[in-house]
Write an enzyme that holds these catalytic residues in place. Structure first.
Site, PDB file in Angstrom:
ATOM      1  N   CYS A 111       0.728  -1.190  -0.126  1.00  0.00           N
ATOM      2  CA  CYS A 111      -0.033  -0.011   0.054  1.00  0.00           C
ATOM      3  C   CYS A 111       0.979   1.228  -0.100  1.00  0.00           C
ATOM      4  O   CYS A 111       1.278   1.790   1.007  1.00  0.00           O
ATOM      5  CB  CYS A 111      -0.900  -0.014   1.008  1.00  0.00           C
ATOM      6  SG  CYS A 111      -1.554  -1.814   1.653  1.00  0.00           S
ATOM      7  N   ALA A 112       1.390   1.629  -1.184  1.00  0.00           N
ATOM      8  CA  ALA A 112       2.775   2.345  -1.188  1.00  0.00           C
ATOM      9  C   ALA A 112       2.577   3.845  -1.321  1.00  0.00           C
ATOM     10  O   ALA A 112       3.429   4.642  -0.944  1.00  0.00           O
ATOM     11  CB  ALA A 112       3.650   1.786  -2.238  1.00  0.00           C
ATOM     12  N   GLY A 115       4.450   7.319  -1.236  1.00  0.00           N
ATOM     13  CA  GLY A 115       5.996   6.528  -1.568  1.00  0.00           C
ATOM     14  C   GLY A 115       6.865   6.893  -0.276  1.00  0.00           C
ATOM     15  O   GLY A 115       8.061   6.675  -0.426  1.00  0.00           O
ATOM     16  N   GLY A 116       6.473   7.546   0.705  1.00  0.00           N
ATOM     17  CA  GLY A 116       7.265   7.967   1.990  1.00  0.00           C
ATOM     18  C   GLY A 116       7.979   6.501   2.438  1.00  0.00           C
ATOM     19  O   GLY A 116       9.314   6.654   2.498  1.00  0.00           O
ATOM     20  N   ARG A 140      -3.198   7.783  -7.342  1.00  0.00           N
ATOM     21  CA  ARG A 140      -2.369   7.719  -6.447  1.00  0.00           C
ATOM     22  C   ARG A 140      -0.973   7.065  -6.741  1.00  0.00           C
ATOM     23  O   ARG A 140       0.204   7.166  -6.391  1.00  0.00           O
ATOM     24  CB  ARG A 140      -2.539   7.142  -4.972  1.00  0.00           C
ATOM     25  CG  ARG A 140      -3.746   7.983  -4.508  1.00  0.00           C
ATOM     26  CD  ARG A 140      -4.448   7.368  -3.072  1.00  0.00           C
ATOM     27  NE  ARG A 140      -3.289   7.027  -2.159  1.00  0.00           N
ATOM     28  CZ  ARG A 140      -3.077   7.961  -1.255  1.00  0.00           C
ATOM     29  NH1 ARG A 140      -3.628   9.272  -1.319  1.00  0.00           N
ATOM     30  NH2 ARG A 140      -1.990   7.740  -0.368  1.00  0.00           N
ATOM     31  N   ASP A 179       1.528  -0.900   5.105  1.00  0.00           N
ATOM     32  CA  ASP A 179       1.345   0.557   5.606  1.00  0.00           C
ATOM     33  C   ASP A 179      -0.445   0.796   5.257  1.00  0.00           C
ATOM     34  O   ASP A 179      -0.613   1.356   4.348  1.00  0.00           O
ATOM     35  CB  ASP A 179       2.005   1.399   5.141  1.00  0.00           C
ATOM     36  CG  ASP A 179       2.254   2.819   5.934  1.00  0.00           C
ATOM     37  OD1 ASP A 179       1.625   2.786   7.145  1.00  0.00           O
ATOM     38  OD2 ASP A 179       2.045   3.927   5.310  1.00  0.00           O
ATOM     39  N   ARG A 209     -11.187  -4.400   6.428  1.00  0.00           N
ATOM     40  CA  ARG A 209     -10.120  -4.222   5.026  1.00  0.00           C
ATOM     41  C   ARG A 209      -8.765  -4.521   5.486  1.00  0.00           C
ATOM     42  O   ARG A 209      -8.200  -5.164   4.628  1.00  0.00           O
ATOM     43  CB  ARG A 209     -10.277  -2.805   4.530  1.00  0.00           C
ATOM     44  CG  ARG A 209      -9.509  -2.661   3.180  1.00  0.00           C
ATOM     45  CD  ARG A 209     -10.077  -1.248   2.580  1.00  0.00           C
ATOM     46  NE  ARG A 209      -9.794   0.064   3.561  1.00  0.00           N
ATOM     47  CZ  ARG A 209     -10.077   1.230   3.203  1.00  0.00           C
ATOM     48  NH1 ARG A 209     -10.767   1.464   2.125  1.00  0.00           N
ATOM     49  NH2 ARG A 209      -9.857   2.250   4.092  1.00  0.00           N
ATOM     50  N   CYS A 232      -1.801   4.853  10.739  1.00  0.00           N
ATOM     51  CA  CYS A 232      -1.665   6.233  11.562  1.00  0.00           C
ATOM     52  C   CYS A 232      -2.761   6.320  12.221  1.00  0.00           C
ATOM     53  O   CYS A 232      -3.380   7.473  12.015  1.00  0.00           O
ATOM     54  CB  CYS A 232      -1.302   7.240  10.399  1.00  0.00           C
ATOM     55  SG  CYS A 232      -2.345   7.127   9.129  1.00  0.00           S
TER      56      CYS A 232
END
Ligand code: SAM
Length: 446
Positions: A111-112, A115-116, A140, A179, A209, A232
């Site tokens: 789940c990129a 791109g952090g 995205r 992530d 999910r 987060c």
């Protein structure tokens, strides 16, 4: 207190239950200003931010005293640093504690976007490791591509797939990062829209999910491989309770030692970041290992007759051309490290690949048109002609306008700023064509 009125009551009740002793301090912190932080790209050193406060858990992480206008900094467009929230950079400490980083590994960031963590992983991985970075949402995915290209590494494949599309890759990856999309409570201070989107129903939906994503990912992990899971949010149902559920998939949680980092909160399985205890946003991270005897993914052999050395056009642009192969897909030419070829052949059959290695260019008539990806990649030769721009010229260039440059050279040429490549220009007698990608250009006026 009025500050609490802007948050859903169900949210504040949940926080009271989690933080009975420091609820008020937590809520006051949510009303404050988010710290600004960046992560420096060691591939593109400039010295900028060198004296700023370091982030203790990330060697290249820095807090900035104030938020500059990143849009008007050419070094930002060159990929010299990534603007990232500090807590998320704890991925580095987890990576180190798992003993990764020295041996070649195949890593999936499922789940990129934007791109952090993928750019961080590229910096942490050994250079003979492969990153498959995936984002399912097309818009995205474009942002992910932009950030990966700016970061400048060739050992990366960008895919656009649903988690279930990875089903054919059982036991393939050594490390998978999830992530996960989540209820976003940790972003309430930074992103006020996240408050509007929050509901108890959404928390439950996110938890389900997340399980679904993990279920598909777990099958792709090698026995003995590691899954790193992060969100987060503060919600146990999206964090520890999900980790507890993962044990039935043959994943065992691994404790992360946080004794060097006072302020980070240890939960049953993971590490929770609260913004009133650390300088960063809300974040959760945990690590797991897949049980079972170590196995290797068995793939059908690759037809090496299809492997093609770099053509002379590409050899004049890429360092150590003998270590790369050339691939042509729909008129686009890619240069890929030779050692990635087997993996590419396996992944290509199963996934929708958006970029692989370096998008080097395309052929137009008899001419080779170098691509922006090539300009920003660290494997570009140092003797490719270039013109150094000052700040004003660089901003003009990044707006896709025409900077006034003086150069004896005619033809393809790199625009550079403080020695870092910004993109391509084509110089002709009395004229300059700007090849900076139109959809990346600076639109904002100062
Ligand atoms: N790892 C990213 C970073 O560090 O920049 C942030 C990832 S964000 C928290 C979660 C991502 O998961 C979003 O880009 C979102 O589009 C994607 N996503 C949403 N639903 C998904 C699903 N069902 N399966 C996989 N990814 C999904």
């Amino acid at each position: 207190m009025t500050i609490n009125n802007q948050y859903p009551e169900a949210f504040t009740e949940r926080i009271k239950a989690l933080l009975p002793d420091d609820y008020d301090v937590f809520m006051q912190t949510l009303d404050g200003v988010s710290p600004t932080s960046i992560r420096i790209n060691e591939l593109k050193p400039t010295g900028k931010f060198a004296t700023e406060e370091s982030i203790t858990w990330c060697a290249t992480g820095k807090y900035l005293n104030e938020r500059p206008s990143f849009t008007f900094d050419p070094l930002f467009h060159a990929g010299a640093y990534y603007v990232q929230e500090a807590s998320s950079m704890f991925l580095e400490e987890v990576w180190k504690q798992l003993g990764l980083g020295t041996q070649p590994v195949k890593v999936l960031d499922l789940c990129a976007a934007p791109g952090g963590k993928s750019t961080h992983l590229l910096s942490l991985m050994s250079k003979d490791s492969l990153l498959v970075t995936n984002e399912v949402i097309p818009n995205r995915n474009k942002t992910l591509q932009q950030n990966i290209i700016k970061w400048g590494y060739a050992n990366c494949i960008i895919t656009q797939n649903k988690p279930e599309d990875f089903a054919g890759l059982q036991n393939y990856f050594d490390v998978i990062l999830i992530d996960a999309p989540c209820s976003g409570e940790g972003l309430f201070r930074k992103d006020r829209d996240a408050i509007e989107e929050w509901s108890e129903k959404n928390v439950e939906m996110c938890s389900l999910r997340q399980k679904d994503i993990v279920k598909h990912a777990a099958a792709c992990l090698k026995p003995g491989g590691h899954l790193i899971y992060s969100t987060c949010t503060y919600e146990p149902v999206e964090n520890d309770e999900n980790i507890a559920w993962m044990q039935q998939l043959g994943l065992h949680s691994i404790a992360i030692d946080i004794s060097a980092y006072p302020g980070i909160t240890k939960t049953i399985y993971g590490c929770q970041f609260y913004p009133h205890r650390i300088k960063g946003e809300g974040f959760y991270i945990a690590a797991l290992k897949k049980e079972g005897p170590s196995t290797n993914y068995t793939a059908p052999p690759v037809n090496h007759k299809k492997v093609q050395a770099l053509s002379p056009a590409l050899q004049s642009y890429i360092q150590h051309p003998e270590t790369f192969v050339e691939l042509t897909k729909n008129d686009f030419i890619f240069a890929m490290p030779l050692w990635m070829m087997n993996d590419f052949a396996i992944l290509e059959k199963r996934l929708y690949i958006r970029n692989a290695g370096i998008l080097a260019g395309s052929i137009k008539g008899k001419d080779f048109l170098p691509a922006h990806d090539l300009a920003l990649n660290n494997n570009i030769r140092k003797d490719v002609p270039s013109v150094e721009l000052n700040e004003e010229e660089a901003i003009t260039y990044l707006r896709c306008e025409t900077p006034k440059v003086k150069s004896e050279h005619l033809g393809w040429c790199l625009a550079t700023y403080q020695g870092l490549n910004l993109g391509w220009m084509k110089l002709m007698p009395g004229r300059l064509n700007n090849y900076f990608p139109k959809d990346w250009r600076i639109l904002k006026r100062a």
